[in-house]
Design a protein around this motif. Sequence first.
Motif, PDB file in Angstrom:
ATOM      1  N   PRO B  34       2.918  -5.121   2.445  1.00 16.76           N
ATOM      2  CA  PRO B  34       2.774  -4.463   1.136  1.00 16.76           C
ATOM      3  C   PRO B  34       3.009  -2.965   1.255  1.00 16.76           C
ATOM      4  O   PRO B  34       2.567  -2.344   2.219  1.00 16.76           O
ATOM      5  N   PRO B  35       3.716  -2.374   0.306  1.00 17.84           N
ATOM      6  CA  PRO B  35       3.795  -0.918   0.297  1.00 17.84           C
ATOM      7  C   PRO B  35       2.432  -0.354  -0.105  1.00 17.84           C
ATOM      8  O   PRO B  35       1.835  -0.799  -1.082  1.00 17.84           O
ATOM      9  N   VAL B  36       1.933   0.580   0.683  1.00 24.76           N
ATOM     10  CA  VAL B  36       0.550   1.039   0.510  1.00 24.76           C
ATOM     11  C   VAL B  36       0.488   2.551   0.376  1.00 24.76           C
ATOM     12  O   VAL B  36       1.211   3.286   1.055  1.00 24.76           O
ATOM     13  N   LEU B  37      -0.394   2.981  -0.501  1.00 27.57           N
ATOM     14  CA  LEU B  37      -0.630   4.410  -0.693  1.00 27.57           C
ATOM     15  C   LEU B  37      -2.134   4.592  -0.876  1.00 27.57           C
ATOM     16  O   LEU B  37      -2.701   4.082  -1.838  1.00 27.57           O
ATOM     17  N   GLN B 106       4.826   4.726   3.584  1.00 31.19           N
ATOM     18  CA  GLN B 106       5.970   5.327   2.900  1.00 31.19           C
ATOM     19  C   GLN B 106       6.372   6.634   3.600  1.00 31.19           C
ATOM     20  O   GLN B 106       5.504   7.394   4.046  1.00 31.19           O
TER      21      GLN B 106
END
Lengths: 246, 204
Positions: B34-37, B106
Amino acid sequence: MKRPWTLLASLLNLALAQVDLTLSPARLELVLPPGGEVAETVRVRNGLDREEPLSVALRPFTLTPQGDVVESPERNLCPHLTATPTAFTVPPRGTAEVRLTLKAPPGAEGTLACLVVFTAGPRPTGLGGLRITASPSLGLAVYLTLRGTERPALRAKVGGEGKALPVLLENPGNVLQRVTGEARVFDGEGKEVARLPIAELPVFPGGYREVALEPEAPLPPGRYRVVLILESAYGRYAAEGVWAVP
Amino acid sequence: MKRKLVTLMALLASLSLAQTPPNTDSHTITVKVPPVLRLSLDATEYLFDFTVGTSVANNSLGFPKATKAAYEVFLDDASKTEQLFAPTSIAETSNDYGTLRINTNQAQWVVKIDTITGNLATPLSNNRLKVHAVKDTGKGDSLTGSPGDKNLAAGTNIIEATSNGQGRSVYKLYYLLEMNINDAFPSDSVYSSTINVVLLLTTP
Protein backbone atom coordinates in the motif's frame (compact mmCIF):
# COMPACT_ATOMS: atom_id res chain seq x y z
CA MET A 1 23.91 -2.02 16.09
CA LYS A 2 21.53 0.48 17.60
CA ARG A 3 22.62 1.62 21.05
CA PRO A 4 20.20 0.74 23.87
CA TRP A 5 19.64 4.35 24.93
CA THR A 6 18.96 5.36 21.30
CA LEU A 7 16.38 2.60 21.11
CA LEU A 8 14.87 3.69 24.41
CA ALA A 9 14.68 7.29 23.21
CA SER A 10 12.95 6.13 20.02
CA LEU A 11 10.42 4.15 22.02
CA LEU A 12 9.77 7.11 24.33
CA ASN A 13 9.23 9.33 21.29
CA LEU A 14 6.69 6.87 19.94
CA ALA A 15 4.97 6.58 23.30
CA LEU A 16 4.68 10.33 23.68
CA ALA A 17 3.21 11.03 20.26
CA GLN A 18 0.20 13.33 20.52
CA VAL A 19 -0.95 12.83 16.97
CA ASP A 20 -0.23 9.84 14.76
CA LEU A 21 -2.12 9.53 11.49
CA THR A 22 -1.53 7.35 8.44
CA LEU A 23 -3.15 7.83 5.07
CA SER A 24 -3.45 5.06 2.50
CA PRO A 25 -3.34 5.35 -0.43
CA ALA A 26 -1.03 8.32 -0.31
CA ARG A 27 -2.06 9.54 -3.77
CA LEU A 28 -4.60 8.65 -6.46
CA GLU A 29 -4.06 8.78 -10.21
CA LEU A 30 -7.16 7.69 -12.10
CA VAL A 31 -8.18 7.46 -15.76
CA LEU A 32 -11.82 7.63 -16.84
CA PRO A 33 -13.68 8.34 -20.07
CA PRO A 34 -15.61 11.63 -20.04
CA GLY A 35 -18.85 11.01 -18.14
CA GLY A 36 -17.41 7.94 -16.38
CA GLU A 37 -17.64 7.40 -12.64
CA VAL A 38 -15.50 5.65 -10.09
CA ALA A 39 -15.52 5.22 -6.31
CA GLU A 40 -12.35 4.79 -4.27
CA THR A 41 -11.87 4.05 -0.59
CA VAL A 42 -9.25 5.94 1.42
CA ARG A 43 -8.20 4.72 4.85
CA VAL A 44 -6.99 6.86 7.74
CA ARG A 45 -5.36 5.02 10.63
CA ASN A 46 -4.99 6.43 14.12
CA GLY A 47 -1.84 5.22 15.89
CA LEU A 48 -2.83 6.51 19.34
CA ASP A 49 -4.92 5.19 22.21
CA ARG A 50 -7.47 7.94 21.96
CA GLU A 51 -10.04 9.06 19.43
CA GLU A 52 -9.04 11.43 16.68
CA PRO A 53 -11.75 13.65 15.17
CA LEU A 54 -10.99 14.60 11.57
CA SER A 55 -12.54 16.85 8.99
CA VAL A 56 -12.23 16.59 5.20
CA ALA A 57 -11.85 19.52 2.81
CA LEU A 58 -11.37 19.63 -0.97
CA ARG A 59 -8.98 22.11 -2.56
CA PRO A 60 -8.01 22.62 -6.20
CA PHE A 61 -4.26 22.74 -6.63
CA THR A 62 -1.37 22.96 -9.00
CA LEU A 63 2.36 22.31 -8.71
CA THR A 64 4.88 25.10 -8.85
CA PRO A 65 8.19 24.77 -10.74
CA GLN A 66 9.73 23.77 -7.41
CA GLY A 67 7.11 21.07 -6.89
CA ASP A 68 5.17 22.93 -4.20
CA VAL A 69 1.46 22.28 -3.88
CA VAL A 70 -0.42 25.57 -4.18
CA GLU A 71 -4.10 26.33 -4.55
CA SER A 72 -5.20 27.03 -8.10
CA PRO A 73 -8.61 27.08 -9.80
CA GLU A 74 -7.16 25.75 -13.06
CA ARG A 75 -7.78 22.08 -13.87
CA ASN A 76 -10.10 21.87 -10.90
CA LEU A 77 -11.36 18.38 -10.15
CA CYS A 78 -12.96 19.29 -6.80
CA PRO A 79 -16.48 20.09 -8.14
CA HIS A 80 -16.58 16.57 -9.58
CA LEU A 81 -15.36 14.80 -6.43
CA THR A 82 -17.42 13.89 -3.38
CA ALA A 83 -15.96 12.73 -0.08
CA THR A 84 -18.19 10.83 2.35
CA PRO A 85 -18.19 11.48 5.27
CA THR A 86 -16.66 14.94 5.58
CA ALA A 87 -16.30 14.74 9.35
CA PHE A 88 -15.66 11.58 11.35
CA THR A 89 -13.80 10.17 14.31
CA VAL A 90 -11.07 7.57 13.99
CA PRO A 91 -11.25 5.17 16.95
CA PRO A 92 -8.21 4.55 19.17
CA ARG A 93 -5.69 2.39 17.26
CA GLY A 94 -8.38 2.06 14.61
CA THR A 95 -9.04 2.90 11.00
CA ALA A 96 -11.74 4.95 9.34
CA GLU A 97 -12.71 4.78 5.69
CA VAL A 98 -13.67 7.67 3.48
CA ARG A 99 -15.36 7.04 0.16
CA LEU A 100 -14.34 9.26 -2.72
CA THR A 101 -16.68 9.36 -5.70
CA LEU A 102 -15.43 10.92 -8.91
CA LYS A 103 -17.37 11.76 -12.02
CA ALA A 104 -15.35 12.66 -15.09
CA PRO A 105 -16.84 15.87 -16.46
CA PRO A 106 -17.85 15.77 -20.13
CA GLY A 107 -16.17 18.53 -22.11
CA ALA A 108 -13.03 18.65 -19.98
CA GLU A 109 -9.69 17.52 -21.35
CA GLY A 110 -6.48 16.08 -20.00
CA THR A 111 -5.72 15.83 -16.28
CA LEU A 112 -7.68 17.52 -13.49
CA ALA A 113 -6.56 17.66 -9.85
CA CYS A 114 -7.95 18.05 -6.35
CA LEU A 115 -6.31 17.84 -2.94
CA VAL A 116 -8.35 16.00 -0.31
CA VAL A 117 -7.19 17.33 3.05
CA PHE A 118 -7.75 15.39 6.28
CA THR A 119 -7.25 17.66 9.29
CA ALA A 120 -7.25 16.85 12.99
CA GLY A 121 -8.92 19.33 15.29
CA PRO A 122 -6.85 21.43 17.69
CA ARG A 123 -6.30 19.93 21.13
CA PRO A 124 -7.87 21.65 24.15
CA THR A 125 -5.35 24.09 25.58
CA GLY A 126 -4.54 25.55 28.95
CA LEU A 127 -5.46 29.09 29.87
CA GLY A 128 -3.40 32.26 29.77
CA GLY A 129 -0.11 33.19 28.17
CA LEU A 130 0.74 33.14 24.53
CA ARG A 131 0.03 29.72 23.10
CA ILE A 132 0.61 28.07 19.75
CA THR A 133 -1.33 24.90 19.16
CA ALA A 134 -0.38 22.62 16.29
CA SER A 135 -2.74 20.36 14.33
CA PRO A 136 -1.63 17.84 11.72
CA SER A 137 -3.13 17.47 8.31
CA LEU A 138 -2.63 14.90 5.55
CA GLY A 139 -3.24 15.79 1.93
CA LEU A 140 -4.29 13.19 -0.66
CA ALA A 141 -3.47 14.40 -4.16
CA VAL A 142 -6.11 13.08 -6.59
CA TYR A 143 -5.47 13.28 -10.34
CA LEU A 144 -8.06 12.31 -12.93
CA THR A 145 -7.15 11.99 -16.60
CA LEU A 146 -9.96 11.92 -19.16
CA ARG A 147 -9.39 9.01 -21.50
CA GLY A 148 -9.38 9.90 -25.18
CA THR A 149 -8.56 13.55 -24.58
CA GLU A 150 -4.87 13.15 -23.74
CA ARG A 151 -2.29 15.29 -25.52
CA PRO A 152 0.94 14.22 -23.84
CA ALA A 153 4.13 16.18 -24.40
CA LEU A 154 7.35 16.75 -22.53
CA ARG A 155 10.42 18.85 -23.20
CA ALA A 156 13.58 18.27 -21.23
CA LYS A 157 16.65 20.42 -20.92
CA VAL A 158 19.68 19.23 -19.01
CA GLY A 159 22.97 20.91 -18.23
CA GLY A 160 24.39 24.17 -17.00
CA GLU A 161 26.73 25.07 -14.20
CA GLY A 162 26.78 24.12 -10.55
CA LYS A 163 27.61 21.39 -8.08
CA ALA A 164 24.17 19.93 -8.73
CA LEU A 165 23.00 19.12 -12.26
CA PRO A 166 20.25 21.52 -13.42
CA VAL A 167 17.31 19.84 -15.15
CA LEU A 168 14.32 21.65 -16.62
CA LEU A 169 11.21 19.66 -17.52
CA GLU A 170 8.46 21.43 -19.40
CA ASN A 171 5.03 19.92 -19.93
CA PRO A 172 3.23 21.70 -22.77
CA GLY A 173 0.68 18.87 -22.97
CA ASN A 174 -2.59 18.53 -21.10
CA VAL A 175 -1.84 15.51 -18.92
CA LEU A 176 0.15 15.01 -15.75
CA GLN A 177 3.57 13.64 -16.60
CA ARG A 178 5.11 11.56 -13.81
CA VAL A 179 8.61 10.85 -14.97
CA THR A 180 11.19 8.34 -13.82
CA GLY A 181 14.66 7.87 -15.18
CA GLU A 182 18.21 9.01 -14.77
CA ALA A 183 20.90 11.36 -15.96
CA ARG A 184 24.06 9.61 -17.08
CA VAL A 185 27.19 11.67 -16.66
CA PHE A 186 30.27 11.12 -18.83
CA ASP A 187 33.72 12.65 -18.49
CA GLY A 188 35.85 14.03 -21.33
CA GLU A 189 37.06 10.54 -22.22
CA GLY A 190 33.54 9.20 -22.54
CA LYS A 191 33.71 7.23 -19.31
CA GLU A 192 30.51 7.15 -17.28
CA VAL A 193 31.23 8.75 -13.90
CA ALA A 194 27.79 9.07 -12.32
CA ARG A 195 24.13 8.16 -12.65
CA LEU A 196 21.67 10.58 -11.06
CA PRO A 197 18.18 9.11 -10.65
CA ILE A 198 14.83 10.83 -11.00
CA ALA A 199 11.93 8.97 -9.37
CA GLU A 200 8.26 9.60 -10.05
CA LEU A 201 8.67 13.33 -10.49
CA PRO A 202 5.33 15.00 -11.30
CA VAL A 203 5.17 17.75 -13.92
CA PHE A 204 1.80 19.47 -14.00
CA PRO A 205 0.11 19.99 -17.41
CA GLY A 206 0.98 23.39 -18.78
CA GLY A 207 3.72 23.75 -16.17
CA TYR A 208 7.38 23.04 -15.71
CA ARG A 209 9.71 21.67 -13.06
CA GLU A 210 13.17 22.75 -12.10
CA VAL A 211 15.26 20.18 -10.29
CA ALA A 212 18.89 20.03 -9.30
CA LEU A 213 20.32 16.52 -9.18
CA GLU A 214 23.08 16.25 -6.64
CA PRO A 215 25.59 13.39 -6.94
CA GLU A 216 26.20 11.34 -3.80
CA ALA A 217 29.89 12.24 -3.98
CA PRO A 218 30.85 15.60 -5.51
CA LEU A 219 32.38 15.34 -8.96
CA PRO A 220 35.80 16.87 -9.64
CA PRO A 221 35.62 20.28 -11.34
CA GLY A 222 35.32 19.99 -15.10
CA ARG A 223 32.94 19.72 -18.01
CA TYR A 224 30.81 16.64 -18.36
CA ARG A 225 28.49 15.37 -21.05
CA VAL A 226 25.07 14.40 -19.71
CA VAL A 227 22.41 12.19 -21.24
CA LEU A 228 18.98 12.37 -19.63
CA ILE A 229 16.64 9.44 -20.22
CA LEU A 230 13.11 9.64 -18.81
CA GLU A 231 10.02 7.50 -19.00
CA SER A 232 6.39 8.20 -18.19
CA ALA A 233 3.08 6.47 -18.86
CA TYR A 234 3.04 8.26 -22.21
CA GLY A 235 6.46 7.39 -23.59
CA ARG A 236 10.21 7.78 -23.34
CA TYR A 237 12.08 11.04 -23.57
CA ALA A 238 15.76 11.90 -23.91
CA ALA A 239 17.90 15.02 -23.80
CA GLU A 240 21.59 15.78 -23.86
CA GLY A 241 23.64 18.63 -22.48
CA VAL A 242 26.87 19.80 -20.92
CA TRP A 243 27.38 20.17 -17.18
CA ALA A 244 30.15 22.42 -15.87
CA VAL A 245 31.12 21.52 -12.31
CA PRO A 246 33.00 24.41 -10.63
CA MET B 1 18.60 -61.12 -6.39
CA LYS B 2 20.22 -57.89 -5.20
CA ARG B 3 21.33 -57.06 -8.73
CA LYS B 4 17.74 -57.55 -10.01
CA LEU B 5 16.40 -55.21 -7.36
CA VAL B 6 18.88 -52.48 -8.29
CA THR B 7 17.99 -52.90 -11.99
CA LEU B 8 14.28 -52.65 -11.17
CA MET B 9 14.80 -49.47 -9.15
CA ALA B 10 16.83 -47.90 -11.96
CA LEU B 11 14.07 -48.82 -14.41
CA LEU B 12 11.37 -47.27 -12.20
CA ALA B 13 13.46 -44.14 -11.76
CA SER B 14 13.88 -43.77 -15.51
CA LEU B 15 10.14 -44.31 -16.04
CA SER B 16 9.45 -41.65 -13.44
CA LEU B 17 11.75 -39.22 -15.24
CA ALA B 18 10.18 -40.09 -18.57
CA GLN B 19 6.74 -39.23 -17.22
CA THR B 20 7.79 -35.70 -16.29
CA PRO B 21 5.78 -33.43 -18.61
CA PRO B 22 7.88 -31.51 -21.09
CA ASN B 23 6.20 -28.21 -20.22
CA THR B 24 7.30 -26.20 -17.18
CA ASP B 25 4.76 -25.35 -14.51
CA SER B 26 3.93 -21.72 -13.73
CA HIS B 27 3.05 -19.88 -10.55
CA THR B 28 1.67 -16.46 -9.94
CA ILE B 29 3.43 -14.40 -7.31
CA THR B 30 1.46 -11.34 -6.32
CA VAL B 31 3.02 -8.54 -4.33
CA LYS B 32 0.79 -5.88 -2.84
CA VAL B 33 2.26 -2.83 -1.14
CA PRO B 34 0.00 0.00 0.00
CA PRO B 35 1.19 3.53 -0.65
CA VAL B 36 1.58 5.02 2.82
CA LEU B 37 1.89 8.50 4.23
CA ARG B 38 2.19 8.88 8.01
CA LEU B 39 2.61 11.97 10.15
CA SER B 40 3.26 11.97 13.86
CA LEU B 41 3.73 14.87 16.28
CA ASP B 42 4.75 14.60 19.92
CA ALA B 43 3.84 18.17 20.84
CA THR B 44 0.74 20.13 20.00
CA GLU B 45 0.96 23.07 22.40
CA TYR B 46 3.76 25.61 22.83
CA LEU B 47 3.46 28.12 25.69
CA PHE B 48 5.28 31.46 25.99
CA ASP B 49 4.66 32.70 29.55
CA PHE B 50 6.48 35.85 30.68
CA THR B 51 4.53 36.12 33.96
CA VAL B 52 6.48 33.56 35.98
CA GLY B 53 9.93 32.08 36.29
CA THR B 54 13.12 33.27 37.90
CA SER B 55 15.54 31.43 35.65
CA VAL B 56 17.28 32.76 32.59
CA ALA B 57 18.16 29.76 30.44
CA ASN B 58 18.61 29.18 26.74
CA ASN B 59 16.97 26.51 24.63
CA SER B 60 19.02 24.15 22.48
CA LEU B 61 19.17 26.74 19.67
CA GLY B 62 20.62 29.35 22.04
CA PHE B 63 17.51 31.51 22.48
CA PRO B 64 16.33 32.44 25.99
CA LYS B 65 13.25 30.59 27.18
CA ALA B 66 10.32 32.87 27.90
CA THR B 67 10.24 33.61 31.64
CA LYS B 68 9.56 36.69 33.74
CA ALA B 69 13.26 36.91 34.59
CA ALA B 70 14.40 36.55 30.95
CA TYR B 71 11.95 39.25 29.86
CA GLU B 72 13.24 41.59 32.56
CA VAL B 73 16.80 41.01 31.36
CA PHE B 74 15.67 42.00 27.85
CA LEU B 75 13.89 45.13 29.16
CA ASP B 76 17.07 46.08 30.98
CA ASP B 77 19.36 45.63 27.98
CA ALA B 78 19.84 49.01 26.31
CA SER B 79 21.70 47.42 23.40
CA LYS B 80 18.71 45.43 22.09
CA THR B 81 15.44 46.48 20.55
CA GLU B 82 14.38 42.96 19.59
CA GLN B 83 14.83 39.54 21.11
CA LEU B 84 13.72 36.09 19.97
CA PHE B 85 12.37 33.94 22.80
CA ALA B 86 11.88 30.19 22.91
CA PRO B 87 8.77 28.68 24.54
CA THR B 88 8.58 28.46 28.32
CA SER B 89 7.29 24.92 27.99
CA ILE B 90 5.90 22.50 25.46
CA ALA B 91 3.03 20.31 26.55
CA GLU B 92 3.57 16.55 26.67
CA THR B 93 7.33 16.66 26.12
CA SER B 94 10.38 17.50 28.18
CA ASN B 95 12.25 18.59 25.05
CA ASP B 96 12.45 22.26 24.10
CA TYR B 97 11.21 21.38 20.61
CA GLY B 98 8.42 19.36 19.09
CA THR B 99 9.26 16.18 17.21
CA LEU B 100 7.69 15.62 13.82
CA ARG B 101 7.98 12.19 12.25
CA ILE B 102 7.19 11.20 8.67
CA ASN B 103 6.96 7.61 7.48
CA THR B 104 6.32 6.93 3.84
CA ASN B 105 7.17 4.76 0.87
CA GLN B 106 6.85 7.76 -1.44
CA ALA B 107 9.91 9.44 -2.95
CA GLN B 108 8.59 12.99 -2.71
CA TRP B 109 6.76 14.75 0.07
CA VAL B 110 6.43 18.17 1.57
CA VAL B 111 5.39 19.56 4.97
CA LYS B 112 3.97 23.05 4.90
CA ILE B 113 2.35 25.51 7.27
CA ASP B 114 -1.06 25.13 5.73
CA THR B 115 -3.26 27.51 7.70
CA ILE B 116 -3.06 29.66 10.82
CA THR B 117 -6.27 30.22 12.72
CA GLY B 118 -6.38 33.32 14.88
CA ASN B 119 -4.14 36.34 15.25
CA LEU B 120 -1.95 37.29 18.16
CA ALA B 121 -3.56 40.26 19.87
CA THR B 122 -1.81 43.63 19.69
CA PRO B 123 0.85 44.75 20.27
CA LEU B 124 2.03 41.39 18.91
CA SER B 125 1.02 39.87 15.60
CA ASN B 126 1.50 36.55 13.82
CA ASN B 127 4.51 37.84 11.90
CA ARG B 128 6.36 38.00 15.22
CA LEU B 129 6.43 34.21 15.22
CA LYS B 130 9.19 32.21 13.55
CA VAL B 131 9.33 28.55 12.68
CA HIS B 132 12.48 26.47 12.46
CA ALA B 133 12.91 22.80 11.51
CA VAL B 134 16.08 20.78 12.13
CA LYS B 135 16.61 17.37 10.58
CA ASP B 136 17.30 14.75 13.23
CA THR B 137 17.38 11.61 11.09
CA GLY B 138 16.11 10.41 7.75
CA LYS B 139 15.36 12.03 4.45
CA GLY B 140 14.54 15.41 2.96
CA ASP B 141 15.73 18.81 4.03
CA SER B 142 14.59 21.68 6.18
CA LEU B 143 13.64 24.79 4.20
CA THR B 144 13.63 27.17 7.15
CA GLY B 145 17.21 28.50 6.85
CA SER B 146 18.91 29.82 9.96
CA PRO B 147 16.99 29.94 13.26
CA GLY B 148 14.77 33.01 13.28
CA ASP B 149 14.84 33.49 9.49
CA LYS B 150 11.47 31.99 8.58
CA ASN B 151 8.27 33.77 9.51
CA LEU B 152 5.38 31.60 10.56
CA ALA B 153 3.03 32.15 7.63
CA ALA B 154 0.33 30.11 5.89
CA GLY B 155 1.52 28.46 2.69
CA THR B 156 5.14 28.19 3.81
CA ASN B 157 6.95 24.95 3.01
CA ILE B 158 9.17 23.99 5.93
CA ILE B 159 10.42 20.47 5.14
CA GLU B 160 10.68 18.75 1.78
CA ALA B 161 12.00 15.64 0.07
CA THR B 162 12.22 16.09 -3.69
CA SER B 163 13.59 12.57 -4.23
CA ASN B 164 14.47 9.46 -2.21
CA GLY B 165 12.17 10.50 0.64
CA GLN B 166 11.18 6.94 1.52
CA GLY B 167 11.47 5.62 5.07
CA ARG B 168 11.38 7.32 8.44
CA SER B 169 12.36 10.96 8.73
CA VAL B 170 12.45 12.81 12.03
CA TYR B 171 12.63 16.58 12.44
CA LYS B 172 12.83 18.89 15.46
CA LEU B 173 10.28 21.68 15.22
CA TYR B 174 10.86 25.01 16.96
CA TYR B 175 8.68 28.07 17.30
CA LEU B 176 10.21 31.38 18.37
CA LEU B 177 8.59 34.64 19.41
CA GLU B 178 10.10 38.03 18.62
CA MET B 179 9.60 40.64 21.35
CA ASN B 180 10.27 44.32 20.70
CA ILE B 181 11.36 46.80 23.31
CA ASN B 182 8.70 49.21 22.06
CA ASP B 183 5.79 46.81 22.59
CA ALA B 184 3.20 48.47 24.86
CA PHE B 185 1.17 45.83 26.69
CA PRO B 186 -2.09 46.47 28.56
CA SER B 187 -1.51 47.80 32.07
CA ASP B 188 -4.71 46.43 33.57
CA SER B 189 -4.59 42.78 32.49
CA VAL B 190 -2.19 39.98 31.65
CA TYR B 191 -1.67 39.55 27.92
CA SER B 192 -2.85 36.23 26.56
CA SER B 193 -3.49 35.04 23.03
CA THR B 194 -3.71 31.70 21.21
CA ILE B 195 -3.34 30.67 17.58
CA ASN B 196 -3.61 27.30 15.86
CA VAL B 197 -1.15 26.17 13.22
CA VAL B 198 -2.05 23.36 10.79
CA LEU B 199 0.87 21.37 9.40
CA LEU B 200 0.08 19.64 6.11
CA LEU B 201 1.96 16.62 4.76
CA THR B 202 1.40 15.81 1.08
CA THR B 203 2.99 13.66 -1.57
CA PRO B 204 2.23 15.34 -4.89
